[in-house]
Design a protein around this motif. Structure first.
Motif, PDB file in Angstrom:
ATOM      1  N   UNK A  49       0.795  -1.220   0.000  1.00 45.01           N
ATOM      2  CA  UNK A  49       0.000   0.000   0.000  1.00 45.01           C
ATOM      3  C   UNK A  49       0.828   1.271   0.000  1.00 45.01           C
ATOM      4  N   UNK A  50       1.818   1.334   0.880  1.00 43.65           N
ATOM      5  CA  UNK A  50       2.628   2.550   0.986  1.00 43.65           C
ATOM      6  C   UNK A  50       3.362   2.839  -0.322  1.00 43.65           C
ATOM      7  N   UNK A  51       3.882   1.791  -0.955  1.00 44.62           N
ATOM      8  CA  UNK A  51       4.623   1.977  -2.196  1.00 44.62           C
ATOM      9  C   UNK A  51       3.761   2.397  -3.371  1.00 44.62           C
ATOM     10  N   UNK A  52       2.435   2.258  -3.236  1.00 42.76           N
ATOM     11  CA  UNK A  52       1.570   2.607  -4.359  1.00 42.76           C
ATOM     12  C   UNK A  52       1.521   4.107  -4.628  1.00 42.76           C
ATOM     13  N   UNK A  53       2.043   4.909  -3.680  1.00 41.72           N
ATOM     14  CA  UNK A  53       2.103   6.347  -3.945  1.00 41.72           C
ATOM     15  C   UNK A  53       3.048   6.656  -5.100  1.00 41.72           C
ATOM     16  N   UNK A  54       4.028   5.795  -5.331  1.00 39.32           N
ATOM     17  CA  UNK A  54       4.926   6.022  -6.470  1.00 39.32           C
ATOM     18  C   UNK A  54       4.191   5.851  -7.792  1.00 39.32           C
ATOM     19  N   UNK A  55       3.035   5.191  -7.761  1.00 37.95           N
ATOM     20  CA  UNK A  55       2.162   5.116  -8.926  1.00 37.95           C
ATOM     21  C   UNK A  55       1.141   6.251  -8.915  1.00 37.95           C
ATOM     22  N   UNK A  56       0.531   6.456  -7.755  1.00 36.68           N
ATOM     23  CA  UNK A  56      -0.563   7.417  -7.658  1.00 36.68           C
ATOM     24  C   UNK A  56      -0.150   8.859  -7.829  1.00 36.68           C
ATOM     25  N   UNK A  57       0.985   9.250  -7.249  1.00 42.97           N
ATOM     26  CA  UNK A  57       1.405  10.651  -7.327  1.00 42.97           C
ATOM     27  C   UNK A  57       1.659  11.109  -8.764  1.00 42.97           C
ATOM     28  N   UNK A  58       2.502  10.410  -9.545  1.00 44.45           N
ATOM     29  CA  UNK A  58       2.723  10.872 -10.923  1.00 44.45           C
ATOM     30  C   UNK A  58       1.484  10.731 -11.798  1.00 44.45           C
ATOM     31  N   UNK A  59       0.665   9.702 -11.538  1.00 46.49           N
ATOM     32  CA  UNK A  59      -0.575   9.558 -12.312  1.00 46.49           C
ATOM     33  C   UNK A  59      -1.500  10.740 -12.052  1.00 46.49           C
ATOM     34  N   UNK A  60      -1.598  11.158 -10.786  1.00 41.66           N
ATOM     35  CA  UNK A  60      -2.448  12.293 -10.438  1.00 41.66           C
ATOM     36  C   UNK A  60      -1.945  13.577 -11.086  1.00 41.66           C
ATOM     37  N   UNK A  61      -0.638  13.776 -11.089  1.00 44.37           N
ATOM     38  CA  UNK A  61      -0.070  14.970 -11.720  1.00 44.37           C
ATOM     39  C   UNK A  61      -0.340  14.970 -13.226  1.00 44.37           C
ATOM     40  N   UNK A  62      -0.231  13.802 -13.839  1.00 47.11           N
ATOM     41  CA  UNK A  62      -0.503  13.714 -15.273  1.00 47.11           C
ATOM     42  C   UNK A  62      -1.963  14.008 -15.567  1.00 47.11           C
ATOM     43  N   UNK A  63      -2.860  13.495 -14.752  1.00 48.37           N
ATOM     44  CA  UNK A  63      -4.286  13.741 -14.947  1.00 48.37           C
ATOM     45  C   UNK A  63      -4.617  15.217 -14.751  1.00 48.37           C
ATOM     46  N   UNK A  64      -3.994  15.833 -13.739  1.00 46.26           N
ATOM     47  CA  UNK A  64      -4.213  17.264 -13.532  1.00 46.26           C
ATOM     48  C   UNK A  64      -3.684  18.066 -14.714  1.00 46.26           C
ATOM     49  N   UNK A  65      -2.543  17.644 -15.261  1.00 44.48           N
ATOM     50  CA  UNK A  65      -1.986  18.317 -16.434  1.00 44.48           C
ATOM     51  C   UNK A  65      -2.867  18.199 -17.654  1.00 44.48           C
ATOM     52  N   UNK A  66      -3.707  17.163 -17.670  1.00 43.55           N
ATOM     53  CA  UNK A  66      -4.656  16.977 -18.778  1.00 43.55           C
ATOM     54  C   UNK A  66      -5.948  17.767 -18.566  1.00 43.55           C
ATOM     55  N   UNK A  67      -6.016  18.480 -17.452  1.00 39.40           N
ATOM     56  CA  UNK A  67      -7.159  19.361 -17.220  1.00 39.40           C
ATOM     57  C   UNK A  67      -8.204  18.836 -16.268  1.00 39.40           C
ATOM     58  N   UNK A  68      -7.952  17.714 -15.627  1.00 35.28           N
ATOM     59  CA  UNK A  68      -8.932  17.146 -14.708  1.00 35.28           C
ATOM     60  C   UNK A  68      -8.744  17.691 -13.296  1.00 35.28           C
ATOM     61  N   UNK A  69      -9.825  17.635 -12.517  1.00 34.93           N
ATOM     62  CA  UNK A  69      -9.801  17.994 -11.096  1.00 34.93           C
ATOM     63  C   UNK A  69      -9.522  16.700 -10.343  1.00 34.93           C
ATOM     64  N   UNK A  84      -0.106   7.650 -21.854  1.00 38.62           N
ATOM     65  CA  UNK A  84      -0.406   6.362 -21.228  1.00 38.62           C
ATOM     66  C   UNK A  84      -1.502   6.517 -20.171  1.00 38.62           C
ATOM     67  N   UNK A  85      -1.352   7.517 -19.309  1.00 35.19           N
ATOM     68  CA  UNK A  85      -2.339   7.744 -18.251  1.00 35.19           C
ATOM     69  C   UNK A  85      -3.691   8.125 -18.848  1.00 35.19           C
ATOM     70  N   UNK A  86      -3.672   8.972 -19.875  1.00 34.31           N
ATOM     71  CA  UNK A  86      -4.925   9.366 -20.538  1.00 34.31           C
ATOM     72  C   UNK A  86      -5.600   8.158 -21.166  1.00 34.31           C
ATOM     73  N   UNK A  87      -4.813   7.271 -21.772  1.00 35.26           N
ATOM     74  CA  UNK A  87      -5.349   6.070 -22.397  1.00 35.26           C
ATOM     75  C   UNK A  87      -5.980   5.147 -21.370  1.00 35.26           C
TER      76      UNK A  87
END
Length: 311
Positions: free
Chosen positions: A14-34, A294-297
């Motif tokens: 669980x703790x290590x999943x932030x290495x997936x979640x953090x960059x994915x969230x930044x990418x989604x925000x960069x694509x214009x999502x809240x 990749x994240x958008x897909x």
């Protein structure tokens, strides 16, 4: 859209999943999502999900990729990324997954199932014709927690009686191969399922363990892997067969090792790691797909999921 990125939870991964979640969230925000990152350690996290348009699943291990979270999201009628309940459960429970592979003629290593509390003679009987050294790992966990090379029945019993913060009740033992792990990512792109280039993970540790998986200094990724084109195509074809056989959707990763007779399927990961320098992102880049693409897909595939029964 409002997107919840689901991470964390009670598993050792669980703790290590932030290495997936953090960059994915930044990418989604960069694509214009809240975007909000939600840690599933909060037992009432599900009460917030009705305010979102979709869930981006980035958690690993128990409750995140074994079908339980997917069942919750189905009940909430919330679009989500990745595979559904059945495929997630199949991918998580290694003995069931390997039985399915064998039943459909897909190459995998012979194995034994070992459970806590087994006596010495019960372990010997379970191992049957397997010979040491063996590789032993939890039947329903990932990221190489509690995994290692085994040289005797005594080594096995030490694990089966061990104590600690995380202890499994069931383990899988299979022949130990002194070869590098190969892996093939799978993406659903605009309705088409595509196998990404083969990646070879070269660990500087004794095997591709948790430390090597989470420390880029301890692993070299070779992508595309330096193998003959025919062999690479064979692994990509097998990855697609495994993906389809288990009913996976959206994104996944199939791991292989090289046995004397050719590649064997090790595991199916229905929520592969999405770190910026991780193996899925590396394979996508080798296929000309940027991290943001990749994240958008992956997000887009969550809205094309085949309909499930809604009473």
């Amino acid at each position: 859209m409002r997107i919840s990125v689901l991470v964390g939870g009670p598993s050792p991964e669980g703790e290590g999943s932030y290495t997936s979640g953090d960059p994915a969230a930044k990418a989604l925000a960069g694509l214009g999502h809240d975007v909000d990152i939600i840690d599933m350690l909060d037992l009432e996290f599900w009460k917030r999900l009705h305010t979102y348009d979709a869930a981006f699943v980035a958690g690993h291990g128990w409750y995140a990729e074994d079908g339980k979270l997917q069942g919750l999201l189905e009940m909430l009628r919330l679009p989500y990324t990745g595979s559904g309940v059945l495929a997630s459960a199949l991918g998580m429970h290694k003995p069931t997954f390997k039985k399915l592979l064998a039943a459909h003629g897909l190459p995998t290593l012979p194995f034994a199932v070992l459970r806590r509390g087994m006596a010495h003679d019960e372990v010997e009987q379970a191992l049957n014709s397997l010979e040491f050294p063996l590789f032993m790992k939890p039947a329903s966990s990932g990221d190489s927690f509690e995994a290692g090379i085994i040289h005797s029945v005594e080594d096995i019993q030490e694990i089966l009686t061990g104590e600690g913060q995380y202890v499994s009740q069931e383990y899988l033992a299979e022949p130990y191969l002194q070869t590098n792990t190969m892996t093939v990512g799978v993406l659903n792109i605009a309705g088409e399922t595509r196998a990404l280039p083969v990646l070879e993970a070269v660990s500087k540790n004794e095997f591709y363990d948790n430390e090597a998986k989470n420390d880029p200094r301890l692993t070299d990724y070779r992508c595309p892997a330096p193998v003959p084109d025919e062999l690479a195509q064979s692994m990509q074809d097998m990855a697609l067969r495994v993906f389809e056989l288990c009913g996976c959707y959206g994104v996944g990763r199939v791991d292989f090792m090289m046995a004397p007779d050719g590649p064997v399927v090790l595991e199916l990961n229905t929520v592969p790691g999405m770190a910026l320098t991780g193996n899925l992102a590396t394979m996508a880049a080798a296929d000309g797909i940027s991290y943001e693409q990749m994240i958008e897909t992956i997000l887009a595939s969550g809205f094309r999921r085949p309909a499930v029964y809604h009473p």
